[in-house]
Design a protein around this motif. Structure first.
Motif, mmCIF file in Angstrom:
data_model
loop_
_atom_site.group_PDB
_atom_site.id
_atom_site.type_symbol
_atom_site.label_atom_id
_atom_site.label_comp_id
_atom_site.label_asym_id
_atom_site.label_seq_id
_atom_site.Cartn_x
_atom_site.Cartn_y
_atom_site.Cartn_z
ATOM 1 N N ALA A 1 12.473 8.350 -22.822
ATOM 2 C CA ALA A 1 12.231 7.182 -22.983
ATOM 3 C C ALA A 1 13.778 6.321 -24.401
ATOM 4 N N HIS A 2 13.149 7.349 -25.343
ATOM 5 C CA HIS A 2 14.063 6.204 -25.954
ATOM 6 C C HIS A 2 15.903 6.734 -25.583
ATOM 7 N N ALA A 3 15.963 8.253 -26.090
ATOM 8 C CA ALA A 3 17.258 8.303 -25.013
ATOM 9 C C ALA A 3 18.117 6.795 -24.644
ATOM 10 N N GLN A 4 17.258 7.476 -23.414
ATOM 11 C CA GLN A 4 17.637 6.356 -21.852
ATOM 12 C C GLN A 4 17.547 4.686 -22.025
ATOM 13 N N LEU A 5 17.011 4.186 -22.879
ATOM 14 C CA LEU A 5 16.885 2.583 -23.876
ATOM 15 C C LEU A 5 18.610 2.646 -24.188
ATOM 16 N N ASP A 6 19.241 3.692 -25.341
ATOM 17 C CA ASP A 6 19.921 3.451 -25.677
ATOM 18 C C ASP A 6 20.610 4.076 -24.601
ATOM 19 N N ARG A 7 21.235 3.862 -23.242
ATOM 20 C CA ARG A 7 22.324 4.078 -22.277
ATOM 21 C C ARG A 7 22.547 2.757 -21.521
ATOM 22 N N LEU A 8 20.795 2.864 -20.571
ATOM 23 C CA LEU A 8 21.168 2.109 -19.564
ATOM 24 C C LEU A 8 19.868 1.937 -18.781
ATOM 25 N N THR A 9 18.956 0.706 -18.627
ATOM 26 C CA THR A 9 17.302 1.005 -18.244
ATOM 27 C C THR A 9 17.400 0.096 -17.011
ATOM 28 N N LEU A 10 18.536 -0.614 -16.496
ATOM 29 C CA LEU A 10 17.511 -1.220 -15.789
ATOM 30 C C LEU A 10 18.850 -1.657 -14.329
ATOM 31 N N THR A 11 20.033 -1.015 -13.117
ATOM 32 C CA THR A 11 21.197 -1.768 -12.158
ATOM 33 C C THR A 11 20.349 -2.327 -11.118
ATOM 34 N N SER A 12 19.043 -2.360 -10.865
ATOM 35 C CA SER A 12 18.483 -2.461 -9.523
ATOM 36 C C SER A 12 18.937 -1.408 -8.454
ATOM 37 N N ARG A 13 18.852 -1.689 -6.867
ATOM 38 C CA ARG A 13 19.372 -0.631 -5.482
ATOM 39 C C ARG A 13 20.703 -0.926 -5.132
#
Ligand SMILES: *Cc1c(COP(=O)(O)O)cnc(C)c1O
Length: 407
Positions: A72-84
């Motif tokens: 979760a931490h690693a992803q929080l630092d990269r990208l959280t949401l794009t929508s579909r």
């Protein structure tokens, strides 16, 4: 109230805030949790409790499992949401890995469990019209009494729990309710218009009800004989809770669609999915179904870490082995009429004349064990699968004291 939450705020004050500002659709135990790790939680006063509920199986890997928190931490630092509206680099991998883990062909990612069930209902209906040739607007889904599949208006339309339904109609038609555990009742309820049979392989909310041996195999046969989809709601029973990846695996039965949720989010995020056959899930076309948050990058990254834990088989094994121990200990208790369940999952039926489930839960909390009743006289014991034998002893001893004190 001018209360500002700080270290000096008491449990009673936090509870008063909830009472004043949040809707009263739950009746929680009077414990205010501030921190947790593994199988243990700590309240705002610094008192520790053993978690014997695991968020109704949302916390199968315990609180803040290091691998899941790291993902979760690693992803929080990269990208959280794009929508579909756009692709991102986690979703396809999540879907492939989940399909491979579950031996299925396609994945529809959603968020809550109820959304997964809603999605499965929609897919089954569309499949019935497009593939099976059921006349428009007449598809039926056969479900079981005492089911629990979530809280949306369509889902409570086929609940048999009066409290869950009262004052929430008008209800969605198209469901037939038959008694749980009775395969003949399903056979008799199936018609040319039946799209699907939707059941929980073990009913959690109803009290951890394990159906008679052969029930799931019989449903599989009925579905095969009548061109009907078998939808297994494994939101609570799945993902290692019962000692297998899926509770249906105990009978070696494959469903056409599975709904997954709870533990799929690792106790961090709501992550759910419908997984199953490509020729069924494949009926959905752009614009027909969706969710802003379904399949978001953070959810997928956490889900992938969950899948990695499950792929080792370690949690299934723990649930199997420690589950035997838990059940043998629970079966020794006085003041208990029956213990149902599989793996680290038990419905403990308190003997008549004893405490109510609620009273037992409150007394357990006072002894430092968090558990919750389901139905009036049933305790649902579902510890995180990281629990140890000694910790099981601790919880069961507390339960023995609670039931014994009244016996
Ligand atoms: C919890 C549960 C649901 C609903 O999940 P939510 O995330 O609360 O919407 C559906 N089916 C079963 C079997 C469940 O246990």
């Amino acid at each position: 109230m001018t209360l500002t939450a700080d270290a000096a705020t008491t449990s009673a004050e936090y509870i008063a805030l909830d009472e004043r500002w949040s809707t009263h659709n739950y009746h929680p135990l009077p414990v205010v949790i501030a921190e947790a790790e593994g199988a243990w939680v700590t309240d705002v006063r610094g008192r520790r409790y053993l978690d014997f509920l695991a968020g109704y199986s949302a916390l199968n890997f315990g609180h803040r499992h290091p691998d899941l928190v790291a993902a979760a931490h690693a992803q929080l630092d990269r990208l959280t949401l794009t929508s579909r509206a756009f692709h991102h680099d986690q979703m396809g991998l999540f879907c492939r890995e989940l399909a491979e883990l579950t031996g299925t062909e396609m994945v529809l990612p959603m968020n809550s469990g109820a959304e997964a069930v809603e999605s499965a209902v929609k897919v089954a209906r569309k499949w019935a019209y497009q593939v099976k040739g059921v006349p428009a607007g007449t598809a039926e889904i056969v479900v079981a009494g005492s089911n629990f599949h979530g809280r949306t208006t369509t889902i409570v339309s086929f609940s048999t729990d009066e409290v869950a339904r009262r004052d929430f109609g008008p209800f969605t038609p198209g469901f037939r309710v038959v008694e749980y555990g009775d395969a003949d009742a399903i056979r008799n309820a199936v018609t040319d218009r039946t799209a699907a049979v939707l059941i929980e392989p073990i009913q959690g909310e109803a009290g951890v009800i394990v159906p008679p041996d052969g029930y799931l195999r019989a449903i599989r046969q009925i579905c095969d004989d009548n061109q009907v989809l078998f939808i297994a709601d494994e939101i609570q029973s799945g993902l290692a809770r019962t000692g297998e990846l899926l509770a249906s695996d105990h009978e070696g039965v494959r469903a056409d669609l599975y709904t997954l949720g709870k533990a799929l989010g690792g106790g961090i995020m709501p992550v759910s999915a419908v997984v199953g056959r490509r020729d069924v899930l494949g009926v959905l076309r752009p614009g027909e179904h969706g969710s802003t948050f379904g399949g978001n990058p953070l959810a997928c990254a956490i889900g992938r870490a969950v899948i990695k834990l499950l792929a080792t088989g370690e949690f299934q094994e723990r649930s199997r082995e420690l589950g035997k121990y838990l059940h043998s200990r629970l079966n020794e208790l006085d003041g208990v009429t029956s213990v149902r369940g599989r793996g680290l999952w038990a419905g403990v039926e308190i003997a008549p004349g004893g405490l109510t489930g609620r009273q037992a839960s409150e007394a357990l909390a006072e002894r430092g064990v968090l558990c919750k009743e389901t139905q009036d006289t049933t305790l649902r014991v579902a510890p995180p699968l990281v629990i140890t034998r000694d910790e099981i002893d601790l919880g069961v001893t507390a339960l023995a004291e609670v039931l014994g004190a009244n016996g």
